[in-house]
Motif scaffolding. Structure first.
Motif, PDB file in Angstrom:
ATOM      1  N   LEU A  31      18.377   4.162   0.036  1.00 56.23           N
ATOM      2  CA  LEU A  31      18.614   5.123  -1.043  1.00 56.23           C
ATOM      3  C   LEU A  31      19.978   5.762  -0.796  1.00 56.23           C
ATOM      4  O   LEU A  31      20.149   6.502   0.178  1.00 56.23           O
ATOM      5  CB  LEU A  31      17.539   6.211  -1.059  1.00 56.23           C
ATOM      6  N   VAL A  32      20.935   5.493  -1.659  1.00 59.10           N
ATOM      7  CA  VAL A  32      22.289   6.012  -1.475  1.00 59.10           C
ATOM      8  C   VAL A  32      22.429   7.320  -2.241  1.00 59.10           C
ATOM      9  O   VAL A  32      22.148   7.399  -3.438  1.00 59.10           O
ATOM     10  CB  VAL A  32      23.338   4.995  -1.954  1.00 59.10           C
ATOM     11  N   VAL A  33      22.865   8.367  -1.538  1.00 56.59           N
ATOM     12  CA  VAL A  33      23.041   9.702  -2.109  1.00 56.59           C
ATOM     13  C   VAL A  33      24.520  10.049  -2.074  1.00 56.59           C
ATOM     14  O   VAL A  33      25.175   9.890  -1.038  1.00 56.59           O
ATOM     15  CB  VAL A  33      22.229  10.753  -1.325  1.00 56.59           C
ATOM     16  N   GLY A  34      25.056  10.552  -3.165  1.00 57.09           N
ATOM     17  CA  GLY A  34      26.482  10.832  -3.257  1.00 57.09           C
ATOM     18  C   GLY A  34      26.918  12.181  -2.734  1.00 57.09           C
ATOM     19  O   GLY A  34      28.046  12.612  -2.989  1.00 57.09           O
ATOM     20  N   PHE A  35      26.036  12.860  -1.989  1.00 60.86           N
ATOM     21  CA  PHE A  35      26.346  14.187  -1.461  1.00 60.86           C
ATOM     22  C   PHE A  35      25.935  14.273  -0.002  1.00 60.86           C
ATOM     23  O   PHE A  35      25.141  13.461   0.471  1.00 60.86           O
ATOM     24  CB  PHE A  35      25.628  15.256  -2.295  1.00 60.86           C
ATOM     25  N   PRO A  36      26.449  15.272   0.734  1.00 60.95           N
ATOM     26  CA  PRO A  36      26.144  15.368   2.160  1.00 60.95           C
ATOM     27  C   PRO A  36      24.690  15.781   2.405  1.00 60.95           C
ATOM     28  O   PRO A  36      23.997  16.246   1.496  1.00 60.95           O
ATOM     29  CB  PRO A  36      27.103  16.467   2.669  1.00 60.95           C
ATOM     30  N   PRO A  37      24.234  15.646   3.648  1.00 59.96           N
ATOM     31  CA  PRO A  37      22.896  16.128   3.991  1.00 59.96           C
ATOM     32  C   PRO A  37      22.764  17.631   3.751  1.00 59.96           C
ATOM     33  O   PRO A  37      23.739  18.375   3.877  1.00 59.96           O
ATOM     34  CB  PRO A  37      22.789  15.808   5.492  1.00 59.96           C
ATOM     35  N   GLY A  38      21.550  18.048   3.382  1.00 61.05           N
ATOM     36  CA  GLY A  38      21.281  19.476   3.234  1.00 61.05           C
ATOM     37  C   GLY A  38      21.241  19.986   1.812  1.00 61.05           C
ATOM     38  O   GLY A  38      20.699  21.060   1.553  1.00 61.05           O
ATOM     39  N   GLY A  39      21.833  19.236   0.875  1.00 63.31           N
ATOM     40  CA  GLY A  39      21.817  19.652  -0.525  1.00 63.31           C
ATOM     41  C   GLY A  39      20.554  19.204  -1.230  1.00 63.31           C
ATOM     42  O   GLY A  39      19.700  18.501  -0.664  1.00 63.31           O
ATOM     43  N   ALA A  40      20.418  19.600  -2.493  1.00 59.15           N
ATOM     44  CA  ALA A  40      19.202  19.307  -3.259  1.00 59.15           C
ATOM     45  C   ALA A  40      18.945  17.810  -3.382  1.00 59.15           C
ATOM     46  O   ALA A  40      17.812  17.344  -3.169  1.00 59.15           O
ATOM     47  CB  ALA A  40      19.311  19.942  -4.641  1.00 59.15           C
ATOM     48  N   ASN A  64      23.965   8.806   3.076  1.00 56.77           N
ATOM     49  CA  ASN A  64      24.841   9.764   2.403  1.00 56.77           C
ATOM     50  C   ASN A  64      26.261   9.228   2.331  1.00 56.77           C
ATOM     51  O   ASN A  64      26.845   8.877   3.359  1.00 56.77           O
ATOM     52  CB  ASN A  64      24.833  11.103   3.133  1.00 56.77           C
ATOM     53  N   LYS A  65      26.788   9.151   1.098  1.00 59.30           N
ATOM     54  CA  LYS A  65      28.183   8.746   0.877  1.00 59.30           C
ATOM     55  C   LYS A  65      28.848   9.796  -0.013  1.00 59.30           C
ATOM     56  O   LYS A  65      29.052   9.581  -1.212  1.00 59.30           O
ATOM     57  CB  LYS A  65      28.245   7.362   0.225  1.00 59.30           C
ATOM     58  N   PRO A  66      29.151  10.968   0.566  1.00 62.66           N
ATOM     59  CA  PRO A  66      29.693  12.053  -0.258  1.00 62.66           C
ATOM     60  C   PRO A  66      31.135  11.823  -0.673  1.00 62.66           C
ATOM     61  O   PRO A  66      31.858  11.032  -0.071  1.00 62.66           O
ATOM     62  CB  PRO A  66      29.576  13.262   0.675  1.00 62.66           C
ATOM     63  N   GLY A  67      31.531  12.554  -1.709  1.00 60.87           N
ATOM     64  CA  GLY A  67      32.919  12.530  -2.148  1.00 60.87           C
ATOM     65  C   GLY A  67      33.076  12.231  -3.613  1.00 60.87           C
ATOM     66  O   GLY A  67      32.302  11.471  -4.197  1.00 60.87           O
ATOM     67  N   TYR A  85      17.116  -3.663  -3.001  1.00 59.27           N
ATOM     68  CA  TYR A  85      17.167  -3.121  -1.646  1.00 59.27           C
ATOM     69  C   TYR A  85      18.249  -2.059  -1.461  1.00 59.27           C
ATOM     70  O   TYR A  85      18.277  -1.385  -0.425  1.00 59.27           O
ATOM     71  CB  TYR A  85      17.352  -4.250  -0.631  1.00 59.27           C
ATOM     72  N   THR A  86      19.127  -1.906  -2.443  1.00 62.38           N
ATOM     73  CA  THR A  86      20.113  -0.829  -2.435  1.00 62.38           C
ATOM     74  C   THR A  86      19.984  -0.079  -3.758  1.00 62.38           C
ATOM     75  O   THR A  86      20.235  -0.644  -4.829  1.00 62.38           O
ATOM     76  CB  THR A  86      21.542  -1.359  -2.268  1.00 62.38           C
ATOM     77  N   LEU A  87      19.573   1.184  -3.678  1.00 59.32           N
ATOM     78  CA  LEU A  87      19.290   1.986  -4.864  1.00 59.32           C
ATOM     79  C   LEU A  87      20.150   3.242  -4.860  1.00 59.32           C
ATOM     80  O   LEU A  87      20.552   3.735  -3.804  1.00 59.32           O
ATOM     81  CB  LEU A  87      17.810   2.380  -4.898  1.00 59.32           C
ATOM     82  N   LEU A  88      20.406   3.764  -6.046  1.00 54.91           N
ATOM     83  CA  LEU A  88      21.171   5.001  -6.192  1.00 54.91           C
ATOM     84  C   LEU A  88      20.219   6.146  -6.488  1.00 54.91           C
ATOM     85  O   LEU A  88      19.458   6.089  -7.448  1.00 54.91           O
ATOM     86  CB  LEU A  88      22.187   4.861  -7.334  1.00 54.91           C
TER      87      LEU A  88
END
Length: 322
Positions: A31-40, A64-67, A85-88
């Motif tokens: 599960l790819v997240v576009g923000f850093p750890p700790g956010g909603a 996490n892939k922020p930016g 196998y790779t989800l957003l």
């Protein structure tokens, strides 16, 4: 004889394909997240991923892939293999980044993704440090008008939900404030709690716990009715700012376009089953999230209407791509 052999080979290939789809997932899911750890987004992605992992017996890894207001993560998944196998794990940034005036993103939210399910809606709250010199939206706005350009609001990044809410507040009141962008809601909230940024609009996830620990105070809630988690706190509408409720972000899961329909269906069904579990719904409620858990078709229809809505908001606020 040749025809019979070809038919046998074709049938075997179909059976193998069906078996492979039926075995999904047979490897870790990301599960790819576009923000850093700790956010909603990160908190909810990890919660949903953990429940899916329990069901599948396969690791579900949050990456996490922020930016760039989640553009980096979104483009990574858009180019990933379409195998499930790779989800957003995305939010309204998926649509807003594409709808911005002069947008230059390298993805199309409709052509490059297959909707799986909209997990939840996250009503916004306006928060500040307990030491902030205002205790209501009226006091905040009055101070901002009295001292133009001195009050600041933290945001999760350019054109995120928190930035759009702040821009709409400035447009609605005529007050001039400073937008202080961060790479995600988590780092932004830390600066608000420390008192280095005046306030922010924040998705309600985890806020009640911070308020209970006296690290934050809530000035207003972005829900139609008062929120029982924040007794005595008025709504944005009661302060004449009901339009800002529209900035409440959603969070949902999408796969790369071309992912096989049976895989999409299985992903969606398992995700909705996980979100329907009483313990999951209770944890989501505690975090301040409102469970949606819709089907791929329902999510697709929602994305279309939401894109149209954000296009109108962006034009009205004049928000451009960086």
């Amino acid at each position: 004889m040749l025809l019979r052999l070809l038919a046998t080979v074709f049938a075997a290939a179909l059976a193998a394909g069906a078996a492979a789809q039926g075995a999904f997932p047979s490897a870790p899911v990301k599960l790819v997240v576009g923000f850093p750890p700790g956010g909603a987004n990160d908190i909810l992605a990890r919660l949903i991923g953990a429940k899916l992992q329990e069901t599948w017996g396969q690791p579900v890894v949050t990456e996490n892939k922020p930016g760039a207001n989640a553009i980096i993560a979104t483009e990574v998944v858009a180019r990933a293999p379409a195998d499930g196998y790779t989800l957003l794990f995305s939010s309204l940034s998926l649509l807003v980044n594409h709808a911005l005036i002069d947008s230059k993103v390298n993805y199309d939210p409709f052509k490059d993704f297959a909707p799986v399910s909209n997990a939840a809606n996250l009503p916004m709250v306006v928060v500040a440090s307990p030491q902030a010199p205002f205790n209501s939206m009226q006091e905040l706005i009055a101070l901002a008008k009295a001292k133009p350009g001195e009050l600041s609001y933290a945001t999760s990044g350019h054109a995120g939900s928190t930035h759009l809410a702040g821009a709409m507040l400035e447009n609605a009141t005529g007050a001039k404030m400073i937008n202080v962008p961060f790479k995600g809601n988590g780092p932004a909230l830390a600066e608000v709690m420390a008192g280095r940024v005046s306030f922010m609009f924040y998705p309600a996830v985890g806020i009640a716990e911070q308020v209970a620990a006296k690290r934050l105070k809530v000035l207003a809630v972005g829900t139609p009715a008062p929120n029982p988690d924040f007794p005595g706190v008025p709504t944005l509408a009661s302060a004449g700012l009901g339009d800002l409720e529209a900035t409440a972000p959603w969070v949902g899961v999408l796969a790369p376009a071309g992912t096989p329909a049976p895989v999409i269906q299985k992903l969606s069904e398992e995700m909705r089953k996980s979100l329907a579990k009483p313990e999951t719904r209770e944890r989501m409620r505690q975090l301040g999230a409102v469970v949606i858990a819709d089907t791929p078709a329902e999510f697709a229809a929602f994305l279309k209407s939401d894109y149209e809505r954000w296009t109108r908001v962006i034009k009205a606020a004049g928000v451009k791509a960086q």
